[in-house]
Motif scaffolding. Sequence first.
Motif, PDB file in Angstrom:
ATOM      1  N   VAL A 180       0.813  -1.204   0.000  1.00  0.00           N
ATOM      2  CA  VAL A 180       0.000   0.000   0.000  1.00  0.00           C
ATOM      3  C   VAL A 180       0.848   1.257   0.000  1.00  0.00           C
ATOM      4  O   VAL A 180       0.662   2.146  -0.836  1.00  0.00           O
ATOM      5  CB  VAL A 180      -0.965   0.007   1.204  1.00  0.00           C
ATOM      6  N   ILE A 181       1.799   1.363   0.950  1.00  0.00           N
ATOM      7  CA  ILE A 181       2.491   2.631   1.168  1.00  0.00           C
ATOM      8  C   ILE A 181       3.273   3.119  -0.056  1.00  0.00           C
ATOM      9  O   ILE A 181       3.148   4.276  -0.454  1.00  0.00           O
ATOM     10  CB  ILE A 181       3.409   2.538   2.407  1.00  0.00           C
ATOM     11  N   PRO A 182       4.102   2.265  -0.720  1.00  0.00           N
ATOM     12  CA  PRO A 182       4.852   2.785  -1.870  1.00  0.00           C
ATOM     13  C   PRO A 182       3.967   3.263  -3.016  1.00  0.00           C
ATOM     14  O   PRO A 182       4.374   4.105  -3.810  1.00  0.00           O
ATOM     15  CB  PRO A 182       5.710   1.579  -2.304  1.00  0.00           C
ATOM     16  N   PHE A 183       2.746   2.702  -3.100  1.00  0.00           N
ATOM     17  CA  PHE A 183       1.872   3.035  -4.221  1.00  0.00           C
ATOM     18  C   PHE A 183       0.719   3.942  -3.823  1.00  0.00           C
ATOM     19  O   PHE A 183      -0.128   4.262  -4.658  1.00  0.00           O
ATOM     20  CB  PHE A 183       1.324   1.746  -4.857  1.00  0.00           C
ATOM     21  N   SER A 230       7.292   8.396  -0.303  1.00  0.00           N
ATOM     22  CA  SER A 230       6.232   9.342  -0.671  1.00  0.00           C
ATOM     23  C   SER A 230       6.511  10.005  -2.016  1.00  0.00           C
ATOM     24  O   SER A 230       5.885   9.665  -3.028  1.00  0.00           O
ATOM     25  CB  SER A 230       6.051  10.389   0.439  1.00  0.00           C
ATOM     26  N   THR A 231       7.464  10.943  -2.054  1.00  0.00           N
ATOM     27  CA  THR A 231       7.691  11.686  -3.291  1.00  0.00           C
ATOM     28  C   THR A 231       8.573  10.955  -4.298  1.00  0.00           C
ATOM     29  O   THR A 231       8.479  11.217  -5.498  1.00  0.00           O
ATOM     30  CB  THR A 231       8.316  13.056  -2.976  1.00  0.00           C
ATOM     31  N   LEU A 232       9.439  10.061  -3.822  1.00  0.00           N
ATOM     32  CA  LEU A 232      10.338   9.384  -4.765  1.00  0.00           C
ATOM     33  C   LEU A 232       9.577   8.538  -5.794  1.00  0.00           C
ATOM     34  O   LEU A 232       9.898   8.602  -6.991  1.00  0.00           O
ATOM     35  CB  LEU A 232      11.361   8.536  -4.002  1.00  0.00           C
ATOM     36  N   PRO A 233       8.558   7.749  -5.395  1.00  0.00           N
ATOM     37  CA  PRO A 233       7.776   7.041  -6.427  1.00  0.00           C
ATOM     38  C   PRO A 233       7.090   8.002  -7.399  1.00  0.00           C
ATOM     39  O   PRO A 233       7.007   7.707  -8.607  1.00  0.00           O
ATOM     40  CB  PRO A 233       6.749   6.251  -5.607  1.00  0.00           C
ATOM     41  N   LEU A 234       6.583   9.139  -6.900  1.00  0.00           N
ATOM     42  CA  LEU A 234       5.975  10.131  -7.797  1.00  0.00           C
ATOM     43  C   LEU A 234       7.012  10.703  -8.756  1.00  0.00           C
ATOM     44  O   LEU A 234       6.727  10.940  -9.938  1.00  0.00           O
ATOM     45  CB  LEU A 234       5.356  11.263  -6.974  1.00  0.00           C
ATOM     46  N   TYR A 235       8.228  10.915  -8.244  1.00  0.00           N
ATOM     47  CA  TYR A 235       9.326  11.412  -9.085  1.00  0.00           C
ATOM     48  C   TYR A 235       9.639  10.428 -10.207  1.00  0.00           C
ATOM     49  O   TYR A 235       9.826  10.829 -11.363  1.00  0.00           O
ATOM     50  CB  TYR A 235      10.548  11.646  -8.202  1.00  0.00           C
ATOM     51  N   TYR A 236       9.694   9.152  -9.860  1.00  0.00           N
ATOM     52  CA  TYR A 236       9.947   8.135 -10.888  1.00  0.00           C
ATOM     53  C   TYR A 236       8.868   8.166 -11.967  1.00  0.00           C
ATOM     54  O   TYR A 236       9.153   8.035 -13.158  1.00  0.00           O
ATOM     55  CB  TYR A 236       9.985   6.744 -10.256  1.00  0.00           C
ATOM     56  N   LYS A 237       7.629   8.350 -11.536  1.00  0.00           N
ATOM     57  CA  LYS A 237       6.506   8.343 -12.479  1.00  0.00           C
ATOM     58  C   LYS A 237       6.483   9.591 -13.350  1.00  0.00           C
ATOM     59  O   LYS A 237       6.310   9.500 -14.578  1.00  0.00           O
ATOM     60  CB  LYS A 237       5.191   8.226 -11.709  1.00  0.00           C
ATOM     61  N   GLU A 238       6.685  10.757 -12.736  1.00  0.00           N
ATOM     62  CA  GLU A 238       6.502  12.009 -13.464  1.00  0.00           C
ATOM     63  C   GLU A 238       7.766  12.463 -14.201  1.00  0.00           C
ATOM     64  O   GLU A 238       7.675  12.959 -15.323  1.00  0.00           O
ATOM     65  CB  GLU A 238       6.045  13.103 -12.492  1.00  0.00           C
ATOM     66  N   ALA A 239       8.917  12.332 -13.568  1.00  0.00           N
ATOM     67  CA  ALA A 239      10.149  12.820 -14.188  1.00  0.00           C
ATOM     68  C   ALA A 239      10.767  11.814 -15.147  1.00  0.00           C
ATOM     69  O   ALA A 239      11.411  12.197 -16.130  1.00  0.00           O
ATOM     70  CB  ALA A 239      11.167  13.199 -13.108  1.00  0.00           C
ATOM     71  N   HIS A 240      10.582  10.515 -14.863  1.00  0.00           N
ATOM     72  CA  HIS A 240      11.208   9.478 -15.690  1.00  0.00           C
ATOM     73  C   HIS A 240      10.196   8.610 -16.430  1.00  0.00           C
ATOM     74  O   HIS A 240      10.594   7.677 -17.144  1.00  0.00           O
ATOM     75  CB  HIS A 240      12.108   8.591 -14.816  1.00  0.00           C
TER      76      HIS A 240
END
Length: 418
Positions: free
Chosen positions: A48-51, A255-265
């Motif tokens: 749950v938490i990473p996603f 929190s923000t690192l998974p979003l960074y992977y999704k949005e920036a990369h």
Amino acid sequence: MYPAKGTVNLFTILKALIKLYINSYKGLSPAAWLLALVMLINRTGSMVIPFLGIYMSSELNFSKPQIGMVLGCFGLGSVCGSWLGGWLTDKFGNFKVQVWSQILVIPLFLVLPNFRTFEGLALMIFLLTLVADTFRPANSVSVARYAKPENITRAYSLNRMAVNLGFSIGPALGGFLATISYDWIFYGNAIAAGVAAVVFIYFFRNRKARTEPKEYKKEQFVEEGPVRNAYKDGLFIVFNILCCFFSMAFFQLLSTLPLYYKEAHQLLPDQIGLLLGFSGFVIVLFEMILVHVVEHRFSVRQIMLWGTAIAGVSYLMLPLDLGMTWLFLAMFMLSTGEMLSLPFMATVSISRASKSNQGAYMGFNSLAFAMANVFSAYLGTYIAEHYGYNTLWIGNGTVLMICAIGFYWIISKMNKEV
């Protein structure tokens, strides 16, 4: 006919590494292994938490500030759960607290997909984390109670190894399940919690803990004299403030690192799960060896200094866009810093306590990490939204470098009290 010299050297090195790996596990009690097994099962459900941030962004169309506030409710629940878990552990014992925590989270995970509004999801995340995080101080105390005194740091490392093995499996499995339906991530967590509860009850319902740990080295900060109050222990308060700032920076990982992977990369959920799972895989392979090598060769303050600084370097690497390999290298550095920092934070905390208030000390230390979660996700998403991800990563790295110096200083002060 003799093998080539290079072959002999390679074989010798491999043999030495295997021997070192085996030695790093020697002396650990059966109970420590069983606690690690329970933790492995529990954390295999860590989907749950990473996603959660990605789920709110992609599935529920929440804004970044809303995502940050929901994750802040996650942190607030963690704060309350950590304090409550420490108090309940000292009052009722670590066994009952761990059992009921694992049982009560099951229905919460099952109903969570039905709450799709901002207010409803925020309330449920708070309740879920409140119940789930009563487990943490109780589990930390049980590790100390069942471990041999001379192996307490390695016992915590074994438990963390189980956490990270579960965390390497959980996000990878969660990434796969997310491609089917995000609801299955919540169901998977519920199943894992149920299985972990059954295994824990079976193995520990009649198991007796060891006696109070004895002092075995100066840097264990073992108390001599009157019992301290965890919440009035000035040096421990400063130590926990540093732990709070450490976790505010470090746990952008969740929190923000998974979003960074999704949005920036532009990474897909299964790729993000693989990258996050890589962190757990590295820790499973190397933490026990690393702790075994460094704990008798360096002081705790030296280890904390370098571990926290290495974690800071990993975030300072992220503004450089050098492809997927670079992201894996940065994650490897972050994992190395984690291996050199977190096990020794638990050791400092439990060794500062007496037997009668171990729950309070571990609860206070858990509270420091939980308090950071109230603010870190919101601050992280706010900085990313208004100033960009690169500003966030540079800020993270700087905070961790300051914490590294702070840990070295405060542990030196603690040593002078022994």
